[in-house]
Design an enzyme around this catalytic site. Structure first.
Site, mmCIF file in Angstrom:
data_model
loop_
_atom_site.group_PDB
_atom_site.id
_atom_site.type_symbol
_atom_site.label_atom_id
_atom_site.label_comp_id
_atom_site.label_asym_id
_atom_site.label_seq_id
_atom_site.Cartn_x
_atom_site.Cartn_y
_atom_site.Cartn_z
ATOM 1 C CD GLU A 156 4.286 0.455 7.080
ATOM 2 O OE1 GLU A 156 5.164 0.648 7.932
ATOM 3 O OE2 GLU A 156 3.911 1.350 6.292
ATOM 4 C CG ASP A 179 -0.233 0.114 2.545
ATOM 5 O OD1 ASP A 179 0.765 -0.594 2.741
ATOM 6 O OD2 ASP A 179 -0.674 0.912 3.400
#
Ligand SMILES: [Zn+2]
Length: 421
Positions: free
Chosen positions: A180, A85
């Site tokens: 994350e 991400d």
């Protein structure tokens, strides 16, 4: 089938950053955004294409894959990990990576937003890449080097090891996590399934940096219950929670104890979110320090500041909520010194001097370490992350691949010497 053998780490990177994988802190689903799986699925297909047959995405969007051992020795299983991400702070839609070959050292004006200027003056690390290739975004978005450089480095390393069976190594696990950047990267991770003894995240900055120390982190929420009354008849009755919240923020120290006034090893408290109505309000803080025991000290100090404000408002009730977020990974890594020592050896073999810097933040590695998987952080080269000026140098990514190739061999060699985990 993708002919995946021929890609360089840079070609991989340029492809991955064009896939929008921004995570969403307001989402309750997992992964927080479905679009992250587009990259996860692509990575699985590419891993399969080079012959890593067990590569798959689980129901939560984690990618797992195994490179089998090709050594006769008993070697601990190590894992390379990065996140797919990108940060919610800056758009990740329609990223247009620009490869600047033979970078001249002059200011780079990003074409899609000419107010975005990357200069040696502001970012001196650029100087080390004059004459070489660097990659930026085009001005409207972040680049996504955080952490697609880590993804590209791991993918390139996996490919290299498969193509070069003469390089001896133990079993290697590959892990790509979602979310994350919204602090949930390990939330649904099945560590038992991963079956690794030690791990390394590829999520760090300048070439040569090796991070084995992070903040310890708590979240603290202050709930302010004011006294409500009809505003037309509120004289001497109403106490507005929003105004009290404002007073609390105004009472915070202005020259210390905040992110904007601290550096190196100093801790801080930081209000990150506030919401409410006249009747009740909440302020969310983050609390950070390298020494876990100091967190409580900072929380007490904040409580005292709040009590001071409240002493004028006897009818107002405030309650505090403290949530553990993550802990300094050094507490765990010190119990497994070979994990960092072998990485340092690999850096040296790649011709790098090791720079040990504490991270003023957390990584998935801090959470993984406390979940039982000791996990320092290796550089990828990413710079000015979470912003439109994000950039990365090609040779740093290549160097990181070199480090990983050395690292798997160091583990194989040293497994002779009693370092079997
Ligand atoms: Zn990252």
């Amino acid at each position: 089938m993708i002919d995946n053998y021929k890609f360089t780490v840079t070609e991989r990177f340029l492809r991955y950053v064009q896939i929008d994988t921004q995570s969403d802190p307001q989402s309750n689903s997992f992964p927080s955004t479905e679009k992250q799986k587009v990259l996860s699925n692509l990575l699985v297909n590419e891993l399969k294409a080079v012959g890593i047959t067990d590569a798959h995405v689980d129901a939560f969007g984690y990618v797992f894959a195994t490179i089998p051992s090709n050594s006769n020795k008993k070697i601990p299983t190590i894992c390379f990990c990065s996140h797919v991400d990108t940060a919610p702070d800056c758009s990740g839609t329609n990223v247009k990576p620009l490869l600047h070959k033979h970078y001249s050292g002059e200011d780079i004006i990003l074409p899609d937003d000419v107010t975005q200027i990357l200069s040696v003056k502001n970012y001196p690390y650029l100087k080390e890449h004059i004459g070489a290739s660097i990659i930026t975004a085009s001005g409207n978005t972040l680049l996504g080097a955080d952490d697609k450089s880590g993804v590209a480095i791991i993918m390139d390393t996996a490919n290299y090891l498969i193509q070069h069976p003469e390089i001896k190594h133990g079993k290697i696990k590959i892990l790509f996590t979602p979310d994350e950047e919204v602090g949930r990267g390990t939330e649904k991770l099945d560590l038992k399934k991963l079956e690794a003894d030690y791990a390394y995240t590829l999520d760090g900055g300048e070439a040569g940096t090796l991070e084995d120390e992070t903040f310890s982190a708590d979240g603290m929420i202050i709930h302010i219950h004011g006294v409500s009354a009809h505003p037309g008849y509120a004289k001497d009755k109403l106490v507005n929670a929003l105004k009290i919240a404002g007073e609390i923020l105004a009472a915070l120290p202005k020259h210390e104890f905040s992110p904007e006034t601290t550096s190196h090893r100093e801790g801080f408290i930081h209000p990150v979110r506030m919401e409410g109505i006249a009747e009740k309000a909440t302020i969310e803080f983050i609390v950070r320090d390298f020494v876990t025991a100091n967190l409580e000290m900072h929380e007490t100090r904040l409580k005292n500041i709040v009590s001071e404000v409240l002493s004028k408002y006897p009818n107002v009730i405030v309650d505090f909520e403290v949530k553990e977020q993550y802990r300094n990974m050094k507490e765990i890594l010190d119990q497994h010194p070979q994990v960092v020592a072998f990485a340092e050896e690999a850096y040296n073999r790649a011709g790098l001097n090791v720079v040990n810097e504490p991270i003023r933040g957390g990584t998935d590695g801090s959470k993984l370490s406390f979940m039982g998987l000791p996990c320092p952080n290796i550089f990828t080269g990413m710079q000015v992350i979470h912003s439109k000026l994000e950039w990365i140098a090609v040779k740093d990514m290549e160097k990181s691949v070199e480090v990983l190739i050395h690292l798997v061999q160091v583990w194989e060699e040293k497994s002779n010497n009693g370092y079997t985990g």
